[in-house]
Structures are given as C-alpha cells and as structure tokens.
Design a protein around this motif. Structure first.
Motif, mmCIF file in Angstrom:
data_model
loop_
_atom_site.group_PDB
_atom_site.id
_atom_site.type_symbol
_atom_site.label_atom_id
_atom_site.label_comp_id
_atom_site.label_asym_id
_atom_site.label_seq_id
_atom_site.Cartn_x
_atom_site.Cartn_y
_atom_site.Cartn_z
ATOM 1 N N ARG A 1 20.121 -4.747 11.770
ATOM 2 C CA ARG A 1 18.744 -4.251 11.851
ATOM 3 C C ARG A 1 18.674 -2.742 11.728
ATOM 4 N N ALA A 2 19.739 -2.061 12.143
ATOM 5 C CA ALA A 2 19.754 -0.610 12.002
ATOM 6 C C ALA A 2 19.643 -0.203 10.531
ATOM 7 N N LEU A 3 20.135 -1.041 9.630
ATOM 8 C CA LEU A 3 19.995 -0.785 8.203
ATOM 9 C C LEU A 3 18.675 -1.327 7.667
ATOM 10 N N MET A 4 18.414 -2.589 7.938
ATOM 11 C CA MET A 4 17.275 -3.253 7.295
ATOM 12 C C MET A 4 15.931 -2.758 7.812
ATOM 13 N N ASP A 5 15.863 -2.337 9.065
ATOM 14 C CA ASP A 5 14.579 -1.948 9.653
ATOM 15 C C ASP A 5 14.194 -0.506 9.363
ATOM 16 N N ARG A 6 15.013 0.206 8.593
ATOM 17 C CA ARG A 6 14.658 1.579 8.245
ATOM 18 C C ARG A 6 13.450 1.631 7.310
ATOM 19 N N VAL A 7 13.273 0.571 6.551
ATOM 20 C CA VAL A 7 12.244 0.549 5.520
ATOM 21 C C VAL A 7 11.456 -0.743 5.638
ATOM 22 N N SER A 8 10.171 -0.663 5.487
ATOM 23 C CA SER A 8 9.345 -1.863 5.381
ATOM 24 C C SER A 8 8.405 -1.692 4.200
ATOM 25 N N LEU A 9 8.044 -2.790 3.602
ATOM 26 C CA LEU A 9 7.144 -2.778 2.453
ATOM 27 C C LEU A 9 6.007 -3.744 2.721
ATOM 28 N N ARG A 10 4.791 -3.263 2.589
ATOM 29 C CA ARG A 10 3.605 -4.100 2.768
ATOM 30 C C ARG A 10 2.701 -3.914 1.550
ATOM 31 N N LEU A 11 2.310 -5.018 0.951
ATOM 32 C CA LEU A 11 1.430 -4.988 -0.215
ATOM 33 C C LEU A 11 0.169 -5.771 0.102
ATOM 34 N N GLY A 12 -0.968 -5.132 0.036
ATOM 35 C CA GLY A 12 -2.227 -5.812 0.267
ATOM 36 C C GLY A 12 -2.848 -6.271 -1.037
ATOM 37 N N THR A 13 -3.798 -7.131 -0.958
ATOM 38 C CA THR A 13 -4.536 -7.591 -2.142
ATOM 39 C C THR A 13 -6.019 -7.402 -1.898
ATOM 40 N N ALA A 14 -6.790 -7.545 -2.963
ATOM 41 C CA ALA A 14 -8.247 -7.392 -2.840
ATOM 42 C C ALA A 14 -8.837 -8.449 -1.913
ATOM 43 N N ASP A 15 -8.175 -9.588 -1.839
ATOM 44 C CA ASP A 15 -8.664 -10.669 -0.980
ATOM 45 C C ASP A 15 -8.038 -10.638 0.409
ATOM 46 N N GLY A 16 -7.287 -9.587 0.688
ATOM 47 C CA GLY A 16 -6.628 -9.505 1.975
ATOM 48 C C GLY A 16 -5.254 -10.157 1.941
ATOM 49 N N PRO A 17 -4.507 -10.016 3.003
ATOM 50 C CA PRO A 17 -3.161 -10.567 3.023
ATOM 51 C C PRO A 17 -3.173 -12.091 3.020
ATOM 52 N N SER A 18 -2.127 -12.653 2.418
ATOM 53 C CA SER A 18 -1.971 -14.109 2.418
ATOM 54 C C SER A 18 -0.566 -14.427 2.887
ATOM 55 N N ASP A 19 -0.390 -15.567 3.542
ATOM 56 C CA ASP A 19 0.907 -15.957 4.059
ATOM 57 C C ASP A 19 1.327 -17.262 3.400
ATOM 58 N N LEU A 20 2.271 -17.147 2.481
ATOM 59 C CA LEU A 20 2.824 -18.313 1.799
ATOM 60 C C LEU A 20 4.257 -18.569 2.242
ATOM 61 N N SER A 21 4.642 -17.987 3.361
ATOM 62 C CA SER A 21 6.041 -18.071 3.789
ATOM 63 C C SER A 21 6.458 -19.500 4.114
ATOM 64 N N ALA A 22 5.512 -20.396 4.352
ATOM 65 C CA ALA A 22 5.867 -21.783 4.641
ATOM 66 C C ALA A 22 6.343 -22.515 3.395
ATOM 67 N N LEU A 23 6.002 -21.995 2.209
ATOM 68 C CA LEU A 23 6.445 -22.626 0.976
ATOM 69 C C LEU A 23 7.881 -22.234 0.672
ATOM 70 N N ALA A 24 8.642 -23.158 0.068
ATOM 71 C CA ALA A 24 10.000 -22.840 -0.369
ATOM 72 C C ALA A 24 9.948 -21.767 -1.453
ATOM 73 N N THR A 25 10.989 -20.932 -1.497
ATOM 74 C CA THR A 25 10.980 -19.805 -2.429
ATOM 75 C C THR A 25 10.892 -20.266 -3.871
ATOM 76 N N ASP A 26 11.573 -21.371 -4.241
ATOM 77 C CA ASP A 26 11.497 -21.816 -5.629
ATOM 78 C C ASP A 26 10.080 -22.235 -5.992
ATOM 79 N N GLN A 27 9.357 -22.802 -5.036
ATOM 80 C CA GLN A 27 7.968 -23.164 -5.294
ATOM 81 C C GLN A 27 7.102 -21.917 -5.483
ATOM 82 N N ARG A 28 7.381 -20.913 -4.683
ATOM 83 C CA ARG A 28 6.618 -19.667 -4.812
ATOM 84 C C ARG A 28 6.911 -18.990 -6.153
#
Length: 556
Positions: A168-195
């Motif tokens: 976490r000392a490496l990975m938590d140095r940076v975060s990326l957040r991308l918003g959309t015109a319709d607001g944030p959406s959460d598709l994390s429940a879908l498998a990555t290949d489906q996404r």
C-alpha cells in the motif's frame, strides 16, 4: 496468496470451517531435465541446473541441457508448510510416478487441517551480468532456507500485514478518479472480461480506465523492485524453457514502455532496476561500440538480456530492421534523464546520469555523418522493424532516419542540460567529459531538423520513400512527441497529427497504447479515448499493461 518483496517468499493460505478439516497434497515440479526433488526437513526442496544453451525463440528444437566447458546457472526452491488444527498431520510420501520433466517428485500429504500456510522461497546462482554463475544449487538452497526461516517465524498474520503495508505504501501514493456527465457509475460487480466487451461495443465505463491504470502500476510494482532485474517481455511470469522473445529486453520500444509510468505515477524505486541495467550496458556496450564501429562510448542494439548483450542479434544474418539499430543506448539513456527531471538529485546526476549519457553521446557523435544538405545525421541508421520500398525491393538502412536523428537530439539536449545543472551546483566535470560536452554543443546545432514532408506528415526516412507498411505498428519517427519532448512546435505537432491519422486505428496492443500516449500529448483526448476502447479487447502483455499506466497518466 501473496508474493512478499520484503521477505522474498511466496505464501499461500488455505482455510476451512469444516470441523473435520481438509487434506491437500503438495509437490514441486519443473520442466527442467537436470533437477532433483527431495524431502528437506519438514518440507520439499527442488535443486536444478538450467540448460547450458537455448536456441532463440521461436525455434523449440535447440535446447542443450548438459554443460560443456562453461557451466550453466544453478538454482533451488524450498517449500515449507505450517498447519493448524488439533487433528492436523503432515507426512512425506513417495510420488505415484515422476513429476514434470521426468523428475521423481515426493509429496507432502496434509490431512485434517483447519488451516495450511505454504511458504516457498527461490534462489538462483546469478552473480551479475559480467560474472559466471559459479554457485552450486546447494548454496542457493541454503539462502532460500534462510528466507523461509524468517517468514515462517513471523507466521501468516504478521507476514500478510507487513506485505500489505509495503504494498500500500506504493499503490496508495496515487489515485485516479474519472467522473462522467451522468455522474459516477459502479460496474465493479461485473467480471472484467464482460466490462471489456461492453466498452469495446461503445458502452461507457470510465472506471475501467481506472482499473487499467491501477493494473499497470501493479504490474510494475510486482516485477521491478530495487536490487532485482528489470522487467522483461514476460516480466517475472515466464513458465517456459524457450519463452517468446527469449524473455529478453527488446530495446527499440518494449523495455522503455514498461517503465513509462515509473516516475509519472510515483513509483521511482521501481525504476531503479532499469537504471541499473542502463548503467551495466554503459560498461558492456563499450566493446560493441569499439569493435563494430571504431567508436568511443557505448552502444546497444535491438535486444539485450541478463548478460548485457550489446551487439546486433542474429550473428550477422538478421535483417537490419530487426538487428542493425545502434541507437538503443541513446533511448535508454533518456530514462536517466527522466529520473533526474523528477527527482532532481544532484548526486545521481553527477555519479550516474551525466557520465552514462555523456558516454552514450560520444558514440552518437562518432556515428554522425554529413547528409546532402550539410546536416549531421547518424549512419548507419534504421527505423526499428520497418522498411521502405526501392526499385530492388524493401530496404531499411539509410543515413539519418527520423527516429535516430530525434534520439540524437534528445540525448544531446539532456547532456547540455545536465552540464548546466552540474555547473550551477558547483560540481566539477572531468576534462574529457567537458571536452565531450563541447563536441555535443557544436554537433547539436548541426543535426538535421525535423520537418513536415510533402504530404504534411513527419517523414520516417530521408527522401520520403514509399512505405512498405503504411499502418506499421512502430511509431518511431514520433519519439520526439512521446515519450520525448523535442517535437514541440505547432507546425511539427500538426504534422505529427497527420502522421498518426495515417498510421490508422489498429495495431498490436502495445502499439495502440503508444498511440494513446501520442494523441494525449497532442491534447486530443477524444482520439486517445476512442483508441482506449480498442486497446481493451487485446490481451495484456507486460509491456502494454505496464506502459498503459504511463499513457493514461499522460492522458489525464
């Protein structure tokens, strides 16, 4: 499961809530023929000798297993197990038959366990690029045992906690957040290949870009740590004796691409293995510069490997577009420039970056010739893996490809920048280095300028010959746009824009990823975004997965 960089072990945790516990048979196996697998205390040991020689991929018929007058490398792995549960037992049993590679493989049989933690440590006899691997497998095994002793003593909870803290000392140095015109959406429940399929079909999924950005940083953090080897084409995940591209470093794009996100996404320590490799090549490549070109300094060609090969591949029989490209030293040196520009460490500049880059510049200086217009260009010169049409068929060798002139300019610019910075810091340069800087200063102003061709694009070769592959995967003539910085005028940027349009939408995964970075550097977010959908449907090799993080950083 975890792979601890701090403790150099792999640990696997298995648990059950069944009151009767569970059983598992554990064994080690290897495709290597010269190997021994045996019980070792309360665990299993694997001792092996690597093949003496492997004929380069894609051939699969050229493995020489036995030593001749030169020894191959030895290695060892050690497995230990910790069990929990009142009725848990561990027993070593003979295997029913030989394991992979025909090696007899004993089994650790665990029965009645509530929980099992498997610890594995691996050591090799590698002693450096310029030293023969003289250590025996038994010595490697003792080192692995020392690593395991520490990890087993810590136990799973403490080992996992330390691993998470370090990760976490490496990975938590940076975060990326991308918003959309319709607001944030959460598709994390879908498998990555489906996404990925949804995204390729045009459905919005901004968080998929966030996931890819995190994956790129993760791959670099997982495969490149201080004191280890630089991430090669397969990273640390090769499972073959004769792997694709020989698990080497392809230095005309792929190894550089692996490290594009190192500084820009706050993983500078993960950059260090590549910087160490460049410093080693600065020593290993002097003989190639002197012997092949009668030149000073150092060079590296299309490939290098664990042993610092710097000569063209193919033993003189390879096509020039694959082999005869002597400018890898110049491109690799730009990673030292990148480290300096982000870290601003004067000691690093004085001890490593400046001397290595000045020596790379000496080689390029000795490669320069005057073209028909009186400008200086590197010769012989190619544009990596590409060629053009002539009346006698395809050809690839010229004096002064755009890629090579650009790399000379990028290198010379940094040498002059570094000299100014060291002078400002009161650091004394040696007389030979000061003389080389003056050579660079004079030659820099005479390098052939970048220009737009008659079709409005950046020409890849002098004279604008017809291309054999207009949609070629490499974009070497645009190095000065990205990852470089010398292609910066409005007119040249417009020409680069037309060049990118001419290269088309498709390409290999890593090529599309490079295009994303180029479009982003032009400030054309729509084009970068459109190609990110195409990139998502490709498999993720190490270079594209890691490099993709750098280009998403550029785009953001």
């Amino acid at each position: 499961m975890l792979a601890s960089a701090g403790h150099q072990v792999i640990a696997v945790r298995l648990e059950t809530d069944d009151p009767a516990g569970f059983g598992v048979d554990l064994r080690l196996s290897t495709p290597q023929r010269r190997a021994e697998i045996r019980p070792e205390g309360d665990g299993l040991a694997l001792l092996l000798a690597a093949p003496r020689h492997v004929v380069p991929w894609p051939r699969q018929d050229g493995v020489t297993f036995e030593d001749d007058q030169v020894r191959s490398m030895r290695a060892a792995a050690l497995l230990r197990v910790s069990v929990e549960g009142d009725a848990a037992s561990v027993e070593t049993r003979d295997a029913a038959g030989p394991g992979a590679g025909g090696v007899s493989a004993p089994v650790l049989a665990v029965r009645g366990a509530a929980a099992v933690t498997v610890y594995i440590a691996i050591r090799t006899g590698f002693a450096g690029w310029n030293a023969p691997p003289s250590r025996e497998a038994e010595e490697c095994l003792r080192d692995a045992a020392a690593d395991l002793a520490v990890a087993v003593a810590l136990g799973w909870p403490a080992l996992r906690a330390r691993h998470l803290t370090e990760h976490r000392a490496l990975m938590d140095r940076v975060s990326l957040r991308l918003g959309t015109a319709d607001g944030p959406s959460d598709l994390s429940a879908l498998a990555t290949d489906q996404r990925l399929t949804r995204r390729a079909d045009g459905a919005p999924d901004e968080d998929l870009c966030v996931l890819a950005f995190a994956l790129g940083r993760y791959l670099l953090a997982a495969s490149s740590r201080p004191g280890t080897q630089a991430a090669n084409l397969q990273g640390i995940w090769n499972d073959r004796i004769a792997p694709p591209w020989n698990c080497q470093y392809t230095t005309n794009i792929n190894v550089e691409m692996n490290y594009w996100p190192a500084e820009t996404t706050a993983l500078p320590e993960c950059h260090e293995p590549l910087l160490d490799l460049v410093a080693d090549l600065a020593e290993a490549g002097r003989a190639a510069a002197r012997g092949l070109y009668g030149a000073r300094g150092w060079t590296c060609h299309h490939n290098t490997d664990l042993w610092g090969i710097a000569v063209p591949v193919g033993k003189g029989l390879g096509e020039p577009k694959w082999a005869q490209w002597p400018m890898a030293g110049a491109w690799l040196s730009m990673h030292l420039a990148e480290r300096w520009r982000f870290g601003r460490e004067v000691d690093f500049l004085a001890r490593t970056a400046f001397p290595v880059c000045v020596d790379a510049a000496r080689f390029v200086l000795d490669l320069l010739v005057e073209d028909a217009h009186g400008y200086l260009v590197p010769s012989p010169s190619t544009s990596p893996e590409n060629d053009f049409l002539t009346g006698e068929g395809p050809a690839g060798v010229v004096a002064g490809s755009t890629a090579d002139v650009t790399l000379a300019r990028e290198l010379f610019d940094f040498v002059l920048e570094a000299d100014r910075e060291l002078e400002a810091a009161g650091t004394t340069r040696t007389d030979p280095d000061a003389a080389a800087v003056e050579e660079v200063r004079k030659a820099s102003s005479r390098l052939a300028p970048l220009r737009a061709g008659t079709d409005g694009r950046i020409p890849e070769w002098p004279g604008e010959p017809e291309e054999t592959e207009p949609h070629h995967r490499h974009l070497s003539h645009l190095i000065g746009l990205y990852p470089g910085r010398s292609l910066d005028s409005p007119a040249l940027r417009e020409a680069a824009h037309r060049s990118l349009e001419g290269r088309g939408e498709g390409g290999t995964g890593w090529s599309i990823a490079w295009k994303i970075g180029l479009w982003a550097r032009l400030g054309d977010g729509a084009s970068a975004y459109r190609r990110s959908a195409t990139q998502g449907v490709h498999a993720v090799p190490v270079d594209r997965g890691v490099g993709g993080a750098g280009r998403r950083r550029e785009a953001s």
